[in-house]
Design a protein around this motif. Structure first.
Motif, PDB file in Angstrom:
ATOM      1  N   ASN A  11       0.812  -1.222   0.000  1.00  0.00           N
ATOM      2  CA  ASN A  11       0.000   0.000   0.000  1.00  0.00           C
ATOM      3  C   ASN A  11       0.843   1.269   0.000  1.00  0.00           C
ATOM      4  O   ASN A  11       0.382   2.333   0.398  1.00  0.00           O
ATOM      5  CB  ASN A  11      -0.960   0.009   1.206  1.00  0.00           C
ATOM      6  CG  ASN A  11      -2.267   0.707   0.877  1.00  0.00           C
ATOM      7  OD1 ASN A  11      -2.680   0.749  -0.286  1.00  0.00           O
ATOM      8  ND2 ASN A  11      -2.908   1.281   1.881  1.00  0.00           N
ATOM      9  N   ASP A  12       2.112   1.196  -0.449  1.00  0.00           N
ATOM     10  CA  ASP A  12       2.889   2.433  -0.615  1.00  0.00           C
ATOM     11  C   ASP A  12       3.746   2.442  -1.888  1.00  0.00           C
ATOM     12  O   ASP A  12       4.716   3.199  -1.975  1.00  0.00           O
ATOM     13  CB  ASP A  12       3.701   2.770   0.631  1.00  0.00           C
ATOM     14  CG  ASP A  12       4.766   1.731   0.929  1.00  0.00           C
ATOM     15  OD1 ASP A  12       5.036   0.875   0.063  1.00  0.00           O
ATOM     16  OD2 ASP A  12       5.334   1.781   2.035  1.00  0.00           O
ATOM     17  N   GLY A  13       3.386   1.632  -2.859  1.00  0.00           N
ATOM     18  CA  GLY A  13       4.027   1.762  -4.174  1.00  0.00           C
ATOM     19  C   GLY A  13       5.292   0.955  -4.359  1.00  0.00           C
ATOM     20  O   GLY A  13       5.914   1.027  -5.411  1.00  0.00           O
ATOM     21  N   ASN A  14       5.695   0.184  -3.344  1.00  0.00           N
ATOM     22  CA  ASN A  14       6.941  -0.560  -3.471  1.00  0.00           C
ATOM     23  C   ASN A  14       6.777  -1.934  -4.104  1.00  0.00           C
ATOM     24  O   ASN A  14       7.652  -2.379  -4.830  1.00  0.00           O
ATOM     25  CB  ASN A  14       7.580  -0.745  -2.088  1.00  0.00           C
ATOM     26  CG  ASN A  14       8.475   0.415  -1.734  1.00  0.00           C
ATOM     27  OD1 ASN A  14       9.535   0.594  -2.322  1.00  0.00           O
ATOM     28  ND2 ASN A  14       8.033   1.249  -0.801  1.00  0.00           N
ATOM     29  N   CYS A  69      -2.489   1.539  -5.805  1.00  0.00           N
ATOM     30  CA  CYS A  69      -2.563   2.058  -4.433  1.00  0.00           C
ATOM     31  C   CYS A  69      -2.120   3.506  -4.364  1.00  0.00           C
ATOM     32  O   CYS A  69      -2.418   4.204  -3.393  1.00  0.00           O
ATOM     33  CB  CYS A  69      -1.720   1.198  -3.479  1.00  0.00           C
ATOM     34  SG  CYS A  69       0.066   1.376  -3.700  1.00  0.00           S
TER      35      CYS A  69
END
Lengths: 161, 291
Positions: free
Chosen positions: A44-47, A63
């Protein structure tokens, strides 16, 4: 507190309208509002890339897109990759090369791989690894995924030859 | 994420009014790859309005002319920068940065304008923009102003933008003949990481002599660090290893890094020396191709 926003999109070739709270990500809208649960929430943070979808011809981590930002856009999710009951060559190659174990990362890898091969039908291993750097897999060690992408590329080239 | 309102204005004037009325409780959204993470992580609990910049024409345009230079809208994502043939030839340092920020998905969204406004010391586009003599074009309630990119950030996460002001675009002068530039960073893996240290450099060569040079460093000071003294010291000197060693030593001396999970002070200062020398060498090689 204002209400929800009416958003009009095309998803997997079909017109889809939905109501989104401005704070909801496109991923939340896909999964919880529209019911397309193929895109996964990992970090949920693009990683991790498990939520990868194609939006107006570019892959993005859903996300990190607000649902309300999707107004007017054309989206392809993992649910739109197969043609009916016929798996896409990328999906078939992932299956046959055992390029998945737990499977959480797989929808994101397949959407990202299809975009790679649409854009570069014969990528080198280096290009495959860099293109897929935004997709994490904690099971396979990536080698099987890279082999599946190479296999999918040759299947697709043979099919179009 | 706490409740936010979302608005998508179609003009800079409208956006400035919204920002001014919000008086600090609004943020401009470009690619969202930092902002949405920060909103979700509770860093901006006072923010209750997101102003989308992607429907404002000036924020989404790339204009280039070989005489007048390049203007890059603040919301233009990385892939449009490295996908632009004119930019990749004239502004190689920008291409280096755009190609190594995040991965493919992040590059589909993340913008240089957002990277600059996020104002982290490790922002990979900022030293490259400084090396290319970039100027930030800001619009606010009192009209517009222009700030050199090296003067834009004022501390970790803070910058010169005042109430109601927004970054509209970033302008770059047209490179002259004999110009070359580069950005490189050190990370312990091949991709998808935050710089332990980075160096953006540019040179203008006259034969084998450096006419002018600019060096900026990432992740080794409270802001991206422009080391103007290096350009002053090496201008007029031959483009050779001795000159690069002098530049590297000056970068090492100028850096004031901290020790954290990414590296120690000593390690980062050493990296400044190595990265400055290597980056300048690439800028010099590119300048020779461009002579």
């Amino acid at each position: 507190m204002p209400g929800k926003t009416y958003v009009q999109t095309r998803i997997n070739g079909e017109p889809v309208d939905f109501l989104a709270e401005p704070r909801q990500s496109l991923l939340e809208c896909l999964r919880d509002v529209i019911g397309l649960t193929g895109s996964k929430e990992g970090c949920n943070d693009g990683n991790c890339g498990a939520c990868t979808v194609e939006m107006d011809g570019r892959i993005v981590t859903s996300c990190l897109v607000l649902g309300v930002e999707a107004e007017g856009s054309d989206i392809t999710t993992i649910e739109g990759i197969a043609e009916g009951s016929e798996l896409h060559p990328v999906q078939q190659a992932f299956l046959e090369n055992a390029a998945l174990q737990c499977g959480i990362c797989t929808p994101g890898f397949i959407v990202a791989t299809k975009a790679l091969l649409d854009h570069n039908p014969d990528p080198t291993e280096h290009e495959i690894r860099f293109w897929l750097a935004n997709n994490l897999c904690r099971c396979t060690g990536y080698d099987k995924i890279v082999r599946a992408v190479q296999d999918a590329a040759s299947r697709m080239q043979e099919a179009s030859a | 994420m706490h409740w936010i309102d979302f608005t998508s204005p179609h003009s800079v004037r409208e956006a400035v009014e919204l920002l001014n009325d919000a008086n600090g409780s609004a943020r401009v959204l470009a690619g969202g790859t930092d902002l949405l993470v920060q909103l979700r992580g509770g860093r901006f609990d006072d923010v209750n309005l997101v102003v989308d910049g992607k429907n404002i024409p000036e924020l989404n345009e790339i204009t280039y002319d070989p005489e007048g230079g390049l203007t890059l809208g603040a919301a233009v994502p990385c892939y449009r920068i490295y996908g632009n043939a004119a930019i990749s030839r004239a502004y190689p340092g920008l291409i280096d940065s755009a190609s190594l920020i995040g991965g493919t998905q992040i590059q589909g969204r993340a913008s240089f304008g957002g990277n600059l406004c996020n104002s982290t010391p490790s922002g990979d586009s900022i030293p490259a923009m400084i090396a290319h003599s970039a100027v930030a074009n800001i619009e606010g309630p009192d009209g517009h102003r222009h700030v050199a990119v090296e003067d834009f950030c004022t501390g970790p996460g803070s910058n010169v933008l005042g109430r109601g002001e927004m970054l509209v675009s970033i302008s770059f002068p047209a490179p002259t003949s004999g110009f070359g530039a580069n950005y490189m960073r050190f990370i312990p893996r091949n991709e998808m990481d935050i710089a332990v240290a980075g160096a953006g450099t540019s040179v203008v060569l006259d034969g084998d002599t450096i006419k002018s040079a600019r060096v900026a460093l990432a992740a080794v000071a409270p802001t991206p660090l422009y080391v103007s003294a290096i350009g002053d010291a090496i201008a007029g000197k031959p483009a050779n290893d001795d000159t690069l060693a002098e530049a590297g030593q000056m970068a090492k001396d100028a850096a004031t890094p901290i020790t954290d999970m990414r590296g120690t002070i000593e390690y980062r200062k050493h990296l400044c020396d190595v990265l400055t020398r290597r980056s300048l060498q690439i800028a010099i090689d590119r300048a020779k191709e461009n002579a």
